[in-house]
Design a protein around this motif. Structure first.
Motif, PDB file in Angstrom:
ATOM      1  N   GLU A 437      29.272  -0.612 -35.392  1.00 41.78           N
ATOM      2  CA  GLU A 437      29.561   0.618 -34.639  1.00 41.78           C
ATOM      3  C   GLU A 437      30.932   0.520 -33.960  1.00 41.78           C
ATOM      4  OE1 GLU A 437      26.823   1.490 -31.489  1.00 41.78           O
ATOM      5  OE2 GLU A 437      26.858   3.630 -31.951  1.00 41.78           O
ATOM      6  N   ARG A 438      31.236  -0.674 -33.458  1.00 33.47           N
ATOM      7  CA  ARG A 438      32.562  -0.878 -32.859  1.00 33.47           C
ATOM      8  C   ARG A 438      33.654  -0.704 -33.899  1.00 33.47           C
ATOM      9  NH1 ARG A 438      32.595  -5.899 -28.592  1.00 33.47           N
ATOM     10  NH2 ARG A 438      31.152  -4.931 -27.128  1.00 33.47           N
ATOM     11  N   CYS A 439      33.406  -1.227 -35.089  1.00 30.71           N
ATOM     12  CA  CYS A 439      34.396  -1.100 -36.175  1.00 30.71           C
ATOM     13  C   CYS A 439      34.650   0.366 -36.505  1.00 30.71           C
ATOM     14  CB  CYS A 439      33.921  -1.803 -37.445  1.00 30.71           C
ATOM     15  SG  CYS A 439      33.705  -3.572 -37.321  1.00 30.71           S
ATOM     16  N   PHE A 440      33.558   1.161 -36.543  1.00 27.13           N
ATOM     17  CA  PHE A 440      33.700   2.582 -36.938  1.00 27.13           C
ATOM     18  C   PHE A 440      34.323   3.419 -35.818  1.00 27.13           C
ATOM     19  CE2 PHE A 440      29.525   1.635 -39.299  1.00 27.13           C
ATOM     20  CZ  PHE A 440      30.208   1.210 -40.426  1.00 27.13           C
ATOM     21  N   LYS A 441      34.301   2.898 -34.593  1.00 28.22           N
ATOM     22  CA  LYS A 441      34.809   3.622 -33.414  1.00 28.22           C
ATOM     23  C   LYS A 441      34.151   4.990 -33.259  1.00 28.22           C
ATOM     24  CE  LYS A 441      39.244   1.289 -33.364  1.00 28.22           C
ATOM     25  NZ  LYS A 441      39.095   0.588 -34.669  1.00 28.22           N
ATOM     26  N   THR A 442      32.899   5.093 -33.645  1.00 26.44           N
ATOM     27  CA  THR A 442      32.168   6.338 -33.449  1.00 26.44           C
ATOM     28  C   THR A 442      30.703   5.988 -33.236  1.00 26.44           C
ATOM     29  OG1 THR A 442      31.591   8.461 -34.394  1.00 26.44           O
ATOM     30  CG2 THR A 442      31.949   6.709 -35.947  1.00 26.44           C
ATOM     31  N   GLU A 443      30.008   6.859 -32.506  1.00 21.17           N
ATOM     32  CA  GLU A 443      28.623   6.551 -32.172  1.00 21.17           C
ATOM     33  C   GLU A 443      27.716   6.751 -33.388  1.00 21.17           C
ATOM     34  OE1 GLU A 443      25.170   8.040 -29.193  1.00 21.17           O
ATOM     35  OE2 GLU A 443      27.239   8.595 -28.661  1.00 21.17           O
ATOM     36  N   VAL A 444      26.921   5.728 -33.711  1.00 18.00           N
ATOM     37  CA  VAL A 444      25.988   5.825 -34.838  1.00 18.00           C
ATOM     38  C   VAL A 444      24.581   5.600 -34.294  1.00 18.00           C
ATOM     39  CG1 VAL A 444      25.384   4.940 -37.122  1.00 18.00           C
ATOM     40  CG2 VAL A 444      27.747   4.791 -36.333  1.00 18.00           C
ATOM     41  N   LYS A 467      18.467   5.356 -42.227  1.00 16.77           N
ATOM     42  CA  LYS A 467      18.804   6.749 -41.963  1.00 16.77           C
ATOM     43  C   LYS A 467      19.557   6.754 -40.640  1.00 16.77           C
ATOM     44  CE  LYS A 467      15.861  10.173 -43.231  1.00 16.77           C
ATOM     45  NZ  LYS A 467      14.722  11.099 -43.061  1.00 16.77           N
ATOM     46  N   VAL A 468      20.700   7.428 -40.609  1.00 19.43           N
ATOM     47  CA  VAL A 468      21.510   7.412 -39.386  1.00 19.43           C
ATOM     48  C   VAL A 468      21.908   8.829 -38.997  1.00 19.43           C
ATOM     49  CG1 VAL A 468      22.497   5.151 -39.920  1.00 19.43           C
ATOM     50  CG2 VAL A 468      23.733   7.217 -40.588  1.00 19.43           C
ATOM     51  N   ARG A 469      22.290   8.986 -37.738  1.00 13.50           N
ATOM     52  CA  ARG A 469      22.901  10.239 -37.310  1.00 13.50           C
ATOM     53  C   ARG A 469      24.286   9.933 -36.754  1.00 13.50           C
ATOM     54  NH1 ARG A 469      19.687  12.477 -33.216  1.00 13.50           N
ATOM     55  NH2 ARG A 469      18.243  13.271 -34.770  1.00 13.50           N
ATOM     56  N   VAL A 470      25.284  10.569 -37.333  1.00 12.09           N
ATOM     57  CA  VAL A 470      26.659  10.416 -36.869  1.00 12.09           C
ATOM     58  C   VAL A 470      27.231  11.816 -36.697  1.00 12.09           C
ATOM     59  CG1 VAL A 470      28.924   9.399 -37.370  1.00 12.09           C
ATOM     60  CG2 VAL A 470      26.875   8.366 -38.340  1.00 12.09           C
ATOM     61  N   ASN A 471      27.844  12.082 -35.582  1.00 11.06           N
ATOM     62  CA  ASN A 471      28.428  13.413 -35.326  1.00 11.06           C
ATOM     63  C   ASN A 471      27.434  14.526 -35.659  1.00 11.06           C
ATOM     64  OD1 ASN A 471      30.636  11.789 -34.960  1.00 11.06           O
ATOM     65  ND2 ASN A 471      31.642  12.388 -36.856  1.00 11.06           N
TER      66      ASN A 471
END
Ligand code: ZN
Length: 516
Positions: A437-444, A467-471
């Motif tokens: 998650e730190r690598c992606f710099k976005t909340e997952v 299964k994930v929720r992003v944005n």
């Protein structure tokens, strides 16, 4: 025997299942397998929904030669124009037009009077007939429509040129007897009904989709719409494999048959399940893991003496192989290529070469390479198409009973930059996902995590589905590796990459949300 046409909408209604987002390669592979299964019509998508949908429908239409390829369209000219551009290269282009006919949909969703709905339906069918040799027309929410109105609009769209009339139970509300009565009513009250074929499209909200579809056949339907494994909106669509096998096993009763190659059913089911990440319950009819397992002693004894005592369907009928072929360290490229073809996959020479390298690596660590292992490798090679986004370089995870689990991850982004991060968590997987998650710099947000072994044995490959929720977008991902943590990392990256892929497409074209 009456011939029943099978209209598969796995790639359209099925792909509308929550959390399912197939990419072009995955859709193409499913379409090719549906062609081998010999479905009559493949609904490849909704061309006007987005650029991505348009491109995949176009490519599927141009690739598939032995099934008719269709696309969904609202009753507006711009949708029809876009659909024609996508479908015109197909072997038998056909359009699937729809408009809602129930009072509740006309008043609240369309905000149109019944007269306006008739006018829009008739003019769009006429417009579509300028391009398309075959136009199918659907009365969305037909089962909650007033029957005299339904008969009136059906008669008018037939006059305008529609040659297939579909009566969807859009919300999964109808019962078999009532559904049959709607078909009876239309056959009695629509004067030109003999000119066209009637189609059923059922949803499984009350668990009656298959029963309703079979009732429609008894009452004159000659086309059935559904999906493989019954995937789809909410509780899903009618499961085509169940309908096809029911017609085959009970031909004495239904006196109807499909043109499906039933032996391709298991393979098709596996492919759809793996690519969508929607695993099947073990007791699922026809294709579940236990569908042919006899557990009770009395049953086992009976089956050993005479199979038909308890077995109404033979596993071989639907292509369930009892002895799967095994490859090993000494198997050559030729044996591998043959097996890939036998398993029904289409790989280029370059893909075979890459697969062979992966196969040899695995054979060094694992004695027997089963068909399932091979399929897992093919999936990794063929469908991991997100190289323009994040790729895993390495992971290192530390775990000890009284220590804080810690992970270090190195990723490559699409521009070739290296990203390195470290984080802790309450467990190994959490530390790994916190780091990613730190690598992606976005909340997952992780919504679901499942792990299974590809085949038996301690040296089995691990397959992880997440299964994930992003944005605010939900999607699934999968990853395979010999190590469970590496498989976990790959699945997470695969899911996040899918979100980025979809966002990129959305930027190009706003996706229209439809529910037919
Ligand atoms: Zn539907």
């Amino acid at each position: 025997m009456r011939k029943i046409n099978i209209f598969d909408t796995t790639l359209r209604d099925g792909e509308q299942s929550a959390g399912v987002n197939l990419n072009l390669q995955e859709k193409l592979e499913i379409a090719r397998q549906l062609e081998r299964l010999k479905v009559d019509i493949i609904e490849a998508g909704f061309p006007a929904a987005s650029k991505g949908d348009f491109q995949s429908v176009k490519q599927i239409a141009e690739t598939i030669k032995h099934s008719s390829v269709t696309g969904l369209s609202r009753s507006v000219q711009s949708d029809i124009d876009t659909a024609w551009e996508a479908l015109k290269g197909g072997a038998e282009p056909r359009l699937h037009l729809f408009i809602a006919t129930s009072p509740i949909h006309m008043a609240h969703k369309l905000r149109m009077t019944p007269e306006q709905v008739i006018e829009a339906a008739v003019s769009s069918v006429k417009y579509a007939k300028r391009y398309f040799p075959i136009v199918q027309w659907s009365a969305e929410d037909a089962c909650r429509s007033e029957l005299p109105f339904l008969a009136e609009i059906v008669a008018k769209v037939i006059e305008a040129g529609a040659s297939v009339i579909n009566i969807p139970d859009t919300v999964g509300y109808i019962t078999p007897k009532e559904y049959g009565e709607i078909f009876d009513f239309l056959r009695k009250n629509v004067p030109n009904i003999e000119k066209i074929s009637l189609s059923a499209h059922c949803h499984d909200d009350l668990g009656m989709a298959v029963a309703n579809s079979l009732a429609a056949i008894e009452h004159g339907a000659t086309q059935i719409e559904g999906t493989i494994n019954g995937i789809g909106e909410r509780a899903g669509n009618a499961a085509l494999e169940e309908i096809a096998v029911a017609l085959y096993i009970r031909k004495d009763y239904y006196k109807a048959e499909t043109g499906l190659n039933l032996q391709e059913i298991k393979r098709t089911s596996n492919l759809v399940s793996k690519l969508t990440g929607m695993t099947l319950p073990a007791n699922k009819a026809i294709v579940g893991k236990n569908a042919f397992a006899h557990e009770s002693g009395i049953h086992q004894d009976g089956v050993l003496k005479e199979k038909t005592t308890y077995e109404i369907i033979s596993p071989e009928l639907v292509g369930v192989q009892s002895n799967s072929m095994v490859l090993g360290k000494h198997s050559g490229r030729h044996a591998l290529r043959n097996r890939v073809v036998e398993l029904g996959y289409t790989l280029s020479e370059a893909e075979i070469n890459k697969l062979f390298v992966r196969f040899k690596e695995l054979a060094d660590k694992k004695k027997d390479i089963t068909d399932d292992d091979l399929v897992a490798l093919i999936f990794e090679e063929k469908f991991d198409l997100f190289k323009e986004f994040y790729q895993l370089s390495s992971i290192q995870v530390q775990y000890g009973t009284n220590q804080i689990p810690t992970a270090v991850v190195v990723l490559m982004d699409g521009q070739g930059n290296e990203i390195q991060e470290a984080a802790t968590g309450a467990g190994s997987v959490e530390s790994l996902y916190n780091t990613l998650e730190r690598c992606f710099k976005t909340e997952v947000k992780l919504l679901d995590y499942r792990i299974e072994s590809v085949s038996g044995g301690r040296d089995a490959l691990a397959q992880v589905f997440v299964k994930v929720r992003v944005n605010e977008m939900e999607t699934s991902g999968r990853g395979t590796a010999q190590d469970v943590l590496e498989a976990s990392a790959k699945a997470y990256i695969n899911a996040v990459n899918r979100v980025f892929m979809i966002e990129k497409m959305r930027e190009e074209n706003q996706k229209v949300v439809i529910k037919n």
